[in-house]
Design a protein around this motif. Structure first.
Motif, PDB file in Angstrom:
ATOM      1  N   GLU A 337      -0.063  -0.421   9.597  1.00  0.00           N
ATOM      2  CA  GLU A 337      -1.295  -1.160   9.321  1.00  0.00           C
ATOM      3  C   GLU A 337      -1.658  -1.104   7.837  1.00  0.00           C
ATOM      4  O   GLU A 337      -1.730  -0.023   7.247  1.00  0.00           O
ATOM      5  N   SER A 338      -1.919  -2.271   7.245  1.00  0.00           N
ATOM      6  CA  SER A 338      -2.344  -2.345   5.848  1.00  0.00           C
ATOM      7  C   SER A 338      -3.845  -2.136   5.705  1.00  0.00           C
ATOM      8  O   SER A 338      -4.319  -1.642   4.683  1.00  0.00           O
ATOM      9  N   THR A 339      -4.607  -2.535   6.701  1.00  0.00           N
ATOM     10  CA  THR A 339      -6.062  -2.347   6.656  1.00  0.00           C
ATOM     11  C   THR A 339      -6.403  -0.931   7.091  1.00  0.00           C
ATOM     12  O   THR A 339      -6.048  -0.498   8.187  1.00  0.00           O
ATOM     13  N   ILE A 340      -7.094  -0.207   6.206  1.00  0.00           N
ATOM     14  CA  ILE A 340      -7.452   1.184   6.491  1.00  0.00           C
ATOM     15  C   ILE A 340      -8.788   1.224   7.227  1.00  0.00           C
ATOM     16  O   ILE A 340      -9.788   0.689   6.753  1.00  0.00           O
ATOM     17  N   GLY A 354      -6.125   4.012  -6.542  1.00  0.00           N
ATOM     18  CA  GLY A 354      -5.331   3.483  -7.636  1.00  0.00           C
ATOM     19  C   GLY A 354      -6.023   2.481  -8.533  1.00  0.00           C
ATOM     20  O   GLY A 354      -5.555   2.220  -9.650  1.00  0.00           O
ATOM     21  N   ILE A 355      -7.130   1.910  -8.103  1.00  0.00           N
ATOM     22  CA  ILE A 355      -7.845   0.946  -8.940  1.00  0.00           C
ATOM     23  C   ILE A 355      -9.196   1.497  -9.399  1.00  0.00           C
ATOM     24  O   ILE A 355     -10.063   0.751  -9.857  1.00  0.00           O
ATOM     25  N   GLY A 356      -9.380   2.797  -9.279  1.00  0.00           N
ATOM     26  CA  GLY A 356     -10.584   3.426  -9.780  1.00  0.00           C
ATOM     27  C   GLY A 356     -11.742   3.479  -8.808  1.00  0.00           C
ATOM     28  O   GLY A 356     -12.806   3.993  -9.140  1.00  0.00           O
ATOM     29  N   GLY A 357     -11.573   2.945  -7.604  1.00  0.00           N
ATOM     30  CA  GLY A 357     -12.614   3.035  -6.583  1.00  0.00           C
ATOM     31  C   GLY A 357     -12.513   4.334  -5.824  1.00  0.00           C
ATOM     32  O   GLY A 357     -11.659   5.177  -6.112  1.00  0.00           O
ATOM     33  N   PRO A 358     -13.357   4.531  -4.837  1.00  0.00           N
ATOM     34  CA  PRO A 358     -13.295   5.774  -4.057  1.00  0.00           C
ATOM     35  C   PRO A 358     -12.043   5.829  -3.194  1.00  0.00           C
ATOM     36  O   PRO A 358     -11.628   4.819  -2.604  1.00  0.00           O
ATOM     37  N   LEU A 362      -4.867   5.886   3.374  1.00  0.00           N
ATOM     38  CA  LEU A 362      -3.581   5.253   3.082  1.00  0.00           C
ATOM     39  C   LEU A 362      -3.316   4.096   4.028  1.00  0.00           C
ATOM     40  O   LEU A 362      -3.757   4.106   5.178  1.00  0.00           O
ATOM     41  N   GLY A 363      -2.556   3.106   3.533  1.00  0.00           N
ATOM     42  CA  GLY A 363      -2.189   1.961   4.349  1.00  0.00           C
ATOM     43  C   GLY A 363      -0.817   1.438   3.986  1.00  0.00           C
ATOM     44  O   GLY A 363      -0.247   1.777   2.933  1.00  0.00           O
ATOM     45  N   LEU A 364      -0.278   0.608   4.843  1.00  0.00           N
ATOM     46  CA  LEU A 364       1.056   0.039   4.654  1.00  0.00           C
ATOM     47  C   LEU A 364       1.061  -0.971   3.512  1.00  0.00           C
ATOM     48  O   LEU A 364       0.212  -1.868   3.462  1.00  0.00           O
ATOM     49  N   SER A 365       1.998  -0.830   2.600  1.00  0.00           N
ATOM     50  CA  SER A 365       2.130  -1.794   1.510  1.00  0.00           C
ATOM     51  C   SER A 365       2.789  -3.067   2.031  1.00  0.00           C
ATOM     52  O   SER A 365       3.697  -3.004   2.872  1.00  0.00           O
ATOM     53  N   PRO A 366       2.378  -4.238   1.543  1.00  0.00           N
ATOM     54  CA  PRO A 366       2.983  -5.489   2.003  1.00  0.00           C
ATOM     55  C   PRO A 366       4.412  -5.636   1.491  1.00  0.00           C
ATOM     56  O   PRO A 366       4.811  -4.947   0.542  1.00  0.00           O
ATOM     57  N   PRO A 367       5.202  -6.515   2.101  1.00  0.00           N
ATOM     58  CA  PRO A 367       6.602  -6.686   1.707  1.00  0.00           C
ATOM     59  C   PRO A 367       6.791  -7.033   0.238  1.00  0.00           C
ATOM     60  O   PRO A 367       7.819  -6.713  -0.357  1.00  0.00           O
ATOM     61  N   ILE A 374       3.953   3.145   1.583  1.00  0.00           N
ATOM     62  CA  ILE A 374       2.518   3.321   1.825  1.00  0.00           C
ATOM     63  C   ILE A 374       1.841   3.662   0.505  1.00  0.00           C
ATOM     64  O   ILE A 374       2.419   4.357  -0.341  1.00  0.00           O
ATOM     65  N   ASN A 375       0.587   3.206   0.303  1.00  0.00           N
ATOM     66  CA  ASN A 375      -0.189   3.697  -0.833  1.00  0.00           C
ATOM     67  C   ASN A 375      -1.678   3.660  -0.524  1.00  0.00           C
ATOM     68  O   ASN A 375      -2.084   3.311   0.583  1.00  0.00           O
ATOM     69  N   ASP A 376      -2.509   3.997  -1.523  1.00  0.00           N
ATOM     70  CA  ASP A 376      -3.946   4.130  -1.249  1.00  0.00           C
ATOM     71  C   ASP A 376      -4.736   2.842  -1.479  1.00  0.00           C
ATOM     72  O   ASP A 376      -5.927   2.799  -1.178  1.00  0.00           O
ATOM     73  N   VAL A 377      -4.117   1.812  -2.040  1.00  0.00           N
ATOM     74  CA  VAL A 377      -4.734   0.486  -2.137  1.00  0.00           C
ATOM     75  C   VAL A 377      -3.648  -0.514  -1.749  1.00  0.00           C
ATOM     76  O   VAL A 377      -3.005  -1.110  -2.613  1.00  0.00           O
ATOM     77  N   PRO A 378      -3.404  -0.680  -0.474  1.00  0.00           N
ATOM     78  CA  PRO A 378      -2.196  -1.374  -0.004  1.00  0.00           C
ATOM     79  C   PRO A 378      -1.986  -2.780  -0.545  1.00  0.00           C
ATOM     80  O   PRO A 378      -0.846  -3.223  -0.670  1.00  0.00           O
ATOM     81  N   ASN A 379      -3.043  -3.503  -0.858  1.00  0.00           N
ATOM     82  CA  ASN A 379      -2.873  -4.899  -1.250  1.00  0.00           C
ATOM     83  C   ASN A 379      -2.908  -5.114  -2.757  1.00  0.00           C
ATOM     84  O   ASN A 379      -3.173  -6.215  -3.237  1.00  0.00           O
TER      85      ASN A 379
END
Length: 422
Positions: A337-340, A354-358, A362-367, A374-379
């Motif tokens: 799932e990409s949506t956390i 990764g973009i300075g927000g809270p 973690l969520g699935l990174s898109p193709p 996986i990362n902390d700002v998937p999109n």
């Protein structure tokens, strides 16, 4: 190329261990340049002199690093307050052939060693007849390897300049003339830091003399502190962290064993990187001690009694922190799932994504972002706190994988899940 980078990393690791054992300054005679200070990490810019710049950064709750540029005197760009360690994002470097870049990047942020002069040029016995020439060297690692191979011919110091792709070689540690300085907000006042024997001049020259590489020797203190042992227990997670701190090295042991904590992923760059995204979900499944380990394919079966995931993401080699982890719960499965959803923080050492927000899990990174799973700002293209890297992080000066925001280059990460065993 992978073989070369593995050899380079192994060498740096060995040197790191030797320096820690001998109690030496890990940044002895080293320098960085062409450092990236992204706009969203600059929290203030002021026309402050150097000493005031450092002091007021230390009084600002959001300032973790400061940078002072003599060439910008009287402008708002003279003094920058920065929210991250921008010395981790430098593309030029100078230092002894026998030094350890990795050890310097892990320097004690409370010591004088965490202050580095920047934008320097060098005066010394340069061995131009041994140099490959401008445009012939593309990275710090290549320049270091060249210098090591030529050590038998008298090379003891090297300098890589990104702007000219040039590897400069010296017979001895040269003198530096520098126009900028930067360091951690937690470091001692710069006027209290002693030199380590190398002549360094900080000058306010505004000439066009190239100044792209920096060297650290005018900020080295030789004080020794008594090792302190601190134990922190987090009752929510039954995790105990013990930190042994000295001025030269910090050793952190994170106890993650227990009936409810299960390691589901581990990446140590001594083992290279994962071959593909499929491998990031299933690798060495019967060997939790492997350098590359993953059982993420089976993550769905590891929800706790409340039907959510209780995660702990740790960076064991980031020894500046007593608890080098983020701990939280979320209901969404980051492998699929990409949506956390269902996020709730428990114990966060790094509270930014990764973009300075809270930080919010973690969520699935898109193709389209296929260099990790996986990362902390998937999109977004930022891949801090990523899990399952299939390439090294491009923003590091040595082979590394991305860590949390503010400590971008790491050598090892582990993901644990807390759940009730049947």
């Amino acid at each position: 190329t992978n073989t070369f980078m593995f050899i380079f990393f192994s060498l740096c690791t060995c040197l790191l261990l030797m320096e820690c054992a001998e109690g030496q300054n890990p940044c002895q005679d080293m320098a960085v340049g062409d450092c990236t200070v992204e706009a969203d990490n600059i929290i203030g810019s002021h026309p402050y002199p150097q000493e005031i710049c450092q002091v007021l950064c230390g009084l600002d709750d959001l300032c973790t690093f400061w940078r002072h540029d003599e060439t910008k005197e009287g402008t708002n760009e003279e003094c920058l307050f920065v929210s991250t360690d921008y010395h981790q994002d430098c593309k030029s470097f100078a230092g002894p052939v026998s030094g350890s870049i990795i050890a310097c990047q892990g320097v004690d942020q409370n010591s004088c060693w965490a202050i580095l002069p920047e934008d320097c040029y060098f005066e010394g016995e340069r061995l131009t007849n041994l140099e490959p020439g401008p445009g012939r060297t593309s990275s710090i690692a290549e320049c270091l390897l060249i210098a090591q191979k030529l050590e038998v011919l008298g090379v003891t110091f090297f300098s890589f300049l990104l702007s000219t792709e040039e590897c400069q070689l010296f017979a001895d540690v040269p003198n530096f003339t520098c126009t900028a300085t930067g360091g951690a907000a937690t470091a001692p006042p710069i006027d209290e830091c002693e030199t380590n024997g190398t002549t360094t001049t900080i000058t306010a020259t505004k000439s066009t003399t190239p100044a792209t590489v920096t060297t650290t020797t005018n900020t080295i203190a030789t004080t020794t502190k008594t090792p302190a042992i601190t134990t922190t227990t987090t009752s929510t997670t039954a995790t105990t962290t013990t930190t042994i701190a000295t001025t030269t090295t910090t050793s952190t042991t994170t106890t993650t064993e227990g009936p409810n904590w299960q390691k589901v992923f581990s990446h140590d760059i001594n083992g290279g990187i994962f071959a593909n995204l499929t491998e990031t979900m299933r690798k060495n499944i019967d060997d939790k001690g492997a350098l590359l380990f993953s059982v993420l394919y089976n993550l769905e079966s590891m929800r706790n009694d409340d039907g959510v995931f209780h995660f702990k993401l740790c960076y064991p080699k980031v020894t500046q922190y007593g608890f080098p982890c983020n701990e939280w719960i979320q209901s969404s499965n980051p492998v699929v799932e990409s949506t956390i959803t269902g996020y709730a923080g428990i114990n966060l050492t790094w509270n930014q994504n990764g973009i300075g927000g809270p930080f919010q899990g973690l969520g699935l990174s898109p193709p389209s972002f296929s260099y990790h799973l996986i990362n902390d700002v998937p999109n977004t293209k930022n891949w801090y706190n990523s899990i399952g890297s299939i390439q090294y992080y491009y923003n590091c000066i040595y082979n590394a994988i991305p860590g949390p925001k503010g400590f971008e280059c790491v050598e090892k990460k582990e993901l644990y899940v807390g759940y009730t065993s049947n």
